[in-house]
Design an enzyme around this catalytic site. Structure first.
Site, PDB file in Angstrom:
ATOM      1  N   CYS A 245       0.911  -0.881   0.346  1.00  0.00           N
ATOM      2  CA  CYS A 245      -0.341   0.400   0.075  1.00  0.00           C
ATOM      3  C   CYS A 245       0.809   1.188   0.234  1.00  0.00           C
ATOM      4  O   CYS A 245       1.138   1.724  -0.664  1.00  0.00           O
ATOM      5  CB  CYS A 245      -0.677  -0.155   1.295  1.00  0.00           C
ATOM      6  SG  CYS A 245      -1.348   2.091   1.393  1.00  0.00           S
TER       7      CYS A 245
ATOM      8  N   GLU B 292      -4.662  -6.628  -2.982  1.00  0.00           N
ATOM      9  CA  GLU B 292      -3.964  -5.082  -3.387  1.00  0.00           C
ATOM     10  C   GLU B 292      -4.810  -5.037  -4.863  1.00  0.00           C
ATOM     11  O   GLU B 292      -5.580  -3.992  -4.791  1.00  0.00           O
ATOM     12  CB  GLU B 292      -3.215  -4.412  -3.179  1.00  0.00           C
ATOM     13  CG  GLU B 292      -2.321  -3.930  -1.882  1.00  0.00           C
ATOM     14  CD  GLU B 292      -3.134  -2.498  -1.986  1.00  0.00           C
ATOM     15  OE1 GLU B 292      -4.005  -1.480  -2.795  1.00  0.00           O
ATOM     16  OE2 GLU B 292      -2.943  -1.152  -0.844  1.00  0.00           O
TER      17      GLU B 292
END
Lengths: 221, 221, 221, 221
Positions: A136, A209
């Site tokens: 992230c 993700e």
């Protein structure tokens, strides 16, 4: 050869590329992403930020000395004192008011990634937690960089320009550099067995993700 | 009115029914569930059990006295010493060998539910953890009971009969009764605000259980 | 009668008084505390602060919404960004340089209290953690208040004046008020059984705080 | 040179010897330990066992695969299903009835050691937790072995004979061997920096074990 963040990334190059260059990201770059896809992403990203703040709180707890503790606290402050505010303001520009964010049902993709990160942190040590958070924090800088270098990127009147710029901001890039340095120092000295373990964590986090982008696309039907 | 497990269930009756009477379950009942759907479910359920064992280990840690600790340990032993073995043997009957289970990639639905439960446990107290675990432990008994009472249920040569019987087994039902009793005692004395909090947890956990069935169906294309 | 922080304190009035009016505190008030007692206390208090920062990081993790999270983050920032610096500067005035603080062996009393608090936080929920932290945060304000109201207190050339003033500072008292409010809101709605549990935690934490003063006295042997 | 459990022990040889050959242990060996010292130790050891069971529950949670999980579960079962019962029965022989054990105030030494272990487990990974637990599990076998080899040891009508024999029991020694093997495998591959970290944990845990003996002696006045 010393292990570092790049070694980790290269060990998961397929998943990493599928994440950084995901069709959702290409849609932002080319200004073709449907508005509802972006709006759904923005809403879930608000919930995401809350759990990421919790994860950095956990990192504060798991620190072994004041240097580690301050490093985690800096990341925590960046999220709560800066990013949350920017995010809420940004949501407003896209027609999402703050009150609606508070009652939002959490998507499965949000649940899966955030709780995976938290469990990595509780089960393992501070390094496991950082590695699970890295796709992230560091990935978003690479996403913005990839967009910036593509010839297909629309740079005039791209409705997503402010979003792209947020992750090319110097303060953000400085936080990314600090985090890479932190990881490089620690990855340099782990055993091959431990590195394999961390690679699995990093690969799963990267996969989750990419699923988060996909959730955005799916919402646009 | 005193709150108890039934109050909790009734507060989420839509989600609860969607879970207990999910098309996946109906497919088991009517012997129409495609084999690949069941196989995919079985494989992921193996990973699920590992994280559920971890969750009961966490419950042992979070116990405040020996009664609570023994209760959690009993559930932990049931999973590791009984259910894991049954599950592996049962997988074999469906053509899934144990070695293949160890390298299985974890589905997003498995990640989402199991890590959600673990985070509920870490964030809250022992009651939060039990409430997050309840849709699985108690729900499976209701699933088997619902199947047993449906007129549509195929009882001759149903390939899923052994699976159904597993959750009608007297030892299993005894564990379910113990768990309901444990929950009823504690839910009776929480405040309305706390009960609302636990209801949200229970609803989310139930929703994630239904998504786990759906994952099985989706795998059959 | 509604329960609140005062009810909690009154339920442990013996232990609370033994802590607030401990001979160590009287020695500060009367300017009779031996220097080595105070120095030993200051050194261990530095280690104490590190683990308290970790505890507030854990509180950030355990928060259920942004209000709770910001409240914990504020306390965390107060410790790391303000109190740590004051403490190190203050230690220097008493002849303790910062480098020596980093290699300090941790006293058993420091270990006992800090790890007790952290375990309360992990085992229970956010309220358990706050209750375990309360004797420190709120107690120090009462200690300074008690000193201020005693006729025996030496107010001219008391070497401990700066320490006393630190806990009568308006910013500190504001943090204390915020914390009491937070506790009062939550204690008002817990069941008697839950309140009894929290009382035990509060009593043990208070006892461990008193032992921390005693550790200082013992060091002056 | 490969690191293993012996390297760890040798890196803390002063603390290790002070623990294994503590005057409390010599008193058991020579049958000179005052009865109240032993009784106080036994009572606190009951509380100790509860928190050690919690620690092994945490180890179950922190496991990364079924082998690790089963290993921790075996240790958990040994404590809860075997040692707790032996301990309660043994307490009865020394005039301590089970009911009194439930209301026992926890000594600071018990708090310090048990909560230290639990925090090591939460802050670090499974190896940190095992290393913090090792002085207890493995140390008691060395204590019994040391007693067995001393010429001063009273072997006729020693009131502490049953206690000594408990830790020379073959099942116990088998658990100790399993644990050493587990540690040796993992210690062999950690970096020097990580080993230094684990050494600090092991040294502190050993120091807290010695303080636990000392608490017994102090109780006899």
């Amino acid at each position: 050869m010393l292990q570092n963040f790049d070694t980790l990334k290269n060990a998961c190059s397929d998943q990493w590329q599928a994440y950084i260059q995901h069709p959702f990201v290409a849609g932002i770059s080319e200004a073709t992403l449907p508005t509802p896809a972006f709006q759904h992403y923005l809403q879930q990203d608000y919930l995401f930020l809350i759990h990421f703040a919790r994860a950095w709180g956990l990192a504060v707890y798991k620190s072994r000395d004041m240097n580690e503790l301050r490093h985690s606290l800096d990341n925590l402050k960046t999220i709560v004192d800066t990013e949350m505010g920017l995010h809420v303001a940004y949501c407003r520009e896209w027609g999402i008011d703050e009150a609606s964010l508070h009652d939002l049902p959490e998507a499965q993709e949000t649940l899966a990634y955030t709780r995976f990160v938290l469990d990595c942190g509780h089960r393992g040590d501070l390094l496991d937690l950082h590695v699970a958070l890295a796709p992230c924090l560091i990935g978003y800088a690479e996403v913005a960089e990839w967009i910036a270098t593509r010839s297909q990127t629309v740079t005039v009147d791209n409705p997503y320009q402010a979003w792209i710029d947020m992750y090319r901001d110097e303060d953000y890039l400085e936080a990314v550099r600090r985090e890479r340095l932190w990881l490089d120092e620690r990855l340099a000295e782990v055993s091959p067995a431990r590195f394999a373990q961390l690679t699995t964590t990093f690969r799963d986090a990267t996969r989750l993700e990419a699923a988060f982008w996909q959730m955005g696309l799916d919402a646009a039907g």
